[in-house]
Design a protein around this motif. Structure first.
Motif, PDB file in Angstrom:
ATOM      1  N   ARG A 128       3.980   9.558   0.279  1.00  0.00           N
ATOM      2  CA  ARG A 128       5.281   9.471   0.554  1.00  0.00           C
ATOM      3  C   ARG A 128       6.149  10.003  -0.336  1.00  0.00           C
ATOM      4  O   ARG A 128       5.043  10.281  -1.077  1.00  0.00           O
ATOM      5  CB  ARG A 128       4.938   7.245   0.214  1.00  0.00           C
ATOM      6  CG  ARG A 128       3.799   7.521   0.850  1.00  0.00           C
ATOM      7  CD  ARG A 128       4.065   6.630   2.557  1.00  0.00           C
ATOM      8  NE  ARG A 128       3.446   6.381   3.884  1.00  0.00           N
ATOM      9  CZ  ARG A 128       2.659   6.256   4.937  1.00  0.00           C
ATOM     10  NH1 ARG A 128       3.686   6.964   5.611  1.00  0.00           N
ATOM     11  NH2 ARG A 128       2.514   4.222   4.993  1.00  0.00           N
ATOM     12  N   GLU A 129       7.009   9.530  -0.056  1.00  0.00           N
ATOM     13  CA  GLU A 129       7.888   9.626  -0.491  1.00  0.00           C
ATOM     14  C   GLU A 129       9.414   9.193  -1.355  1.00  0.00           C
ATOM     15  O   GLU A 129      10.086   8.566  -0.206  1.00  0.00           O
ATOM     16  CB  GLU A 129       9.145  11.687  -0.712  1.00  0.00           C
ATOM     17  CG  GLU A 129       9.748  12.293  -1.618  1.00  0.00           C
ATOM     18  CD  GLU A 129      10.088  13.934  -1.286  1.00  0.00           C
ATOM     19  OE1 GLU A 129      10.689  14.553  -1.503  1.00  0.00           O
ATOM     20  OE2 GLU A 129      10.332  13.630   0.743  1.00  0.00           O
ATOM     21  N   LYS A 130       9.367   8.617  -2.529  1.00  0.00           N
ATOM     22  CA  LYS A 130      10.651   7.762  -3.013  1.00  0.00           C
ATOM     23  C   LYS A 130      11.386   8.507  -3.897  1.00  0.00           C
ATOM     24  O   LYS A 130      10.952   9.214  -5.117  1.00  0.00           O
ATOM     25  CB  LYS A 130       9.633   6.766  -3.320  1.00  0.00           C
ATOM     26  CG  LYS A 130      10.814   5.043  -3.778  1.00  0.00           C
ATOM     27  CD  LYS A 130      10.125   3.903  -3.953  1.00  0.00           C
ATOM     28  CE  LYS A 130      10.852   2.868  -4.042  1.00  0.00           C
ATOM     29  NZ  LYS A 130       9.567   1.712  -3.507  1.00  0.00           N
ATOM     30  N   ASN A 131      12.244   8.493  -3.808  1.00  0.00           N
ATOM     31  CA  ASN A 131      13.142   8.430  -5.324  1.00  0.00           C
ATOM     32  C   ASN A 131      13.037  10.281  -5.374  1.00  0.00           C
ATOM     33  O   ASN A 131      13.097  10.574  -6.510  1.00  0.00           O
ATOM     34  CB  ASN A 131      13.774   7.929  -6.472  1.00  0.00           C
ATOM     35  CG  ASN A 131      13.737   6.074  -5.992  1.00  0.00           C
ATOM     36  OD1 ASN A 131      14.563   6.135  -5.111  1.00  0.00           O
ATOM     37  ND2 ASN A 131      13.348   5.340  -6.822  1.00  0.00           N
TER      38      ASN A 131
END
Length: 324
Positions: free
Chosen positions: A312-315
């Motif tokens: 996943r990728e966040k910020n």
């Protein structure tokens, strides 16, 4: 020397604690503590259903590799937070293989096996009390029920378990009914190791496959069985490959040494063991974006704690959402 108690007491976290009587220590009460040695827990098989294919993780145990080599140019102050080293700077690594149950029964990689010398066992600090010999039966599988054994590449910690030593000292294929599938370029490189690669390629792990006529060499990114295909990455070795598993619109990837652990998500966290690190970097850059956007389930071969998860990728930061 006089002790307070005849027998040691049990302290925190199972430690043994004893006290020297002040009369034997110049009037001072001295505590003696021996930390309990805990036996690492075995990694039991885990089954992930992907459409019409069962992905079963099976373990050949654990071993330890130099942390600096595992993270290449990344400073220790960064990687030791994710992979704490032992007193010899080695980090714990799983030898996780996968068993696929679909149109046929396939084993991908087979760990180190048990042919290693005592010196090698000491160097790599093997923990193999629970290995494929135990993990396969725990998954309801016997060696003679496996149809295909597929290699991501032929380093000892992936291909050592392809063969076994018999009572007369000879070496034979370990899975009697299986056809072993290896990329041709990888086999040719492994048969003629150079000064850099001879520490990872051992002929006894794969030459007997050719001698017993159970070796099938493939040249390209091909389908191995319905829903299972290989994809060359290069980088770690010239012909290193990952395995793509597709069923019912879902995709899983056995990442082998492209992403040995979840800590290797940053593009530049490339192993010092990689023969062609720029190729690893370039392939990782493309693959990671693809894996995030298409929601590939990634199966990690060497992560000691995470068997599988989604990237996943966040910020702007990437992480693994663990599922097994």
């Amino acid at each position: 020397m006089r002790l307070i108690d005849d027998e040691p007491r049990v302290g925190a976290e199972g430690a043994s604690v004893a006290f020297i009587h002040p009369s034997s220590a110049q009037g001072v009460l001295v505590e003696l503590k021996q930390v309990a040695v805990t036996k690492p827990a075995a990694e039991l098989p885990k089954t992930i259903r992907l459409g019409g294919i069962d992905i079963v993780t099976v373990s050949d145990g654990f071993f330890y590799l130099d942390g600096g080599a595992m993270f290449g140019v990344v400073p220790k102050t960064f990687w030791e937070k994710k992979a704490p080293p032992d007193e010899r700077n080695r980090i714990r690594m799983a030898m996780r293989c996968i068993l696929l149950r679909g149109a046929r029964t396939m084993l991908i990689d087979a760990g180190s096996g048990d042919k290693m010398t005592p010196k090698q066992a000491e160097i790599y600090r093997f923990e193999r009390d629970f290995n494929l010999q135990h993990s396969l039966p725990a998954a309801g599988m016997s060696p003679d029920a496996i149809d295909i054994v597929l290699a991501t590449h032929l380093h000892f910690d992936h291909a050592g378990g392809f063969t076994e030593r018999t009572s007369d000292g000879s070496v034979k294929p370990r899975f009697p009914r299986a056809q072993y599938i290896v990329r041709r370029g990888e086999f040719e490189d492994a048969m003629t190791p150079n000064e850099r690669t001879k520490g990872s390629y051992f002929l006894e792990n794969y030459k007997p496959l050719a001698d017993h006529n159970v070796l099938q060499l493939v040249d390209d990114d091909v389908s191995i069985m319905p829903g299972v295909r290989v994809r060359r990455t290069g980088g770690h070795t010239m012909h290193h490959q990952i395995v793509i598993i597709e069923s019912a619109g879902k995709t899983a990837v056995f990442a082998a040494d492209l992403l040995p652990t979840a800590a290797h998500l940053p593009e530049v966290w490339v192993m010092g063991y990689d023969l062609f690190p720029i190729d690893t970097l370039n392939f990782k850059r493309t693959f990671l974006r693809e894996a995030i956007e298409r929601e590939y389930l990634i199966v990690f071969e060497h992560d000691p704690d995470i068997a599988a998860g989604y990237i996943r990728e966040k910020n702007g930061k990437r992480y693994v959402e663990k599922v097994a």
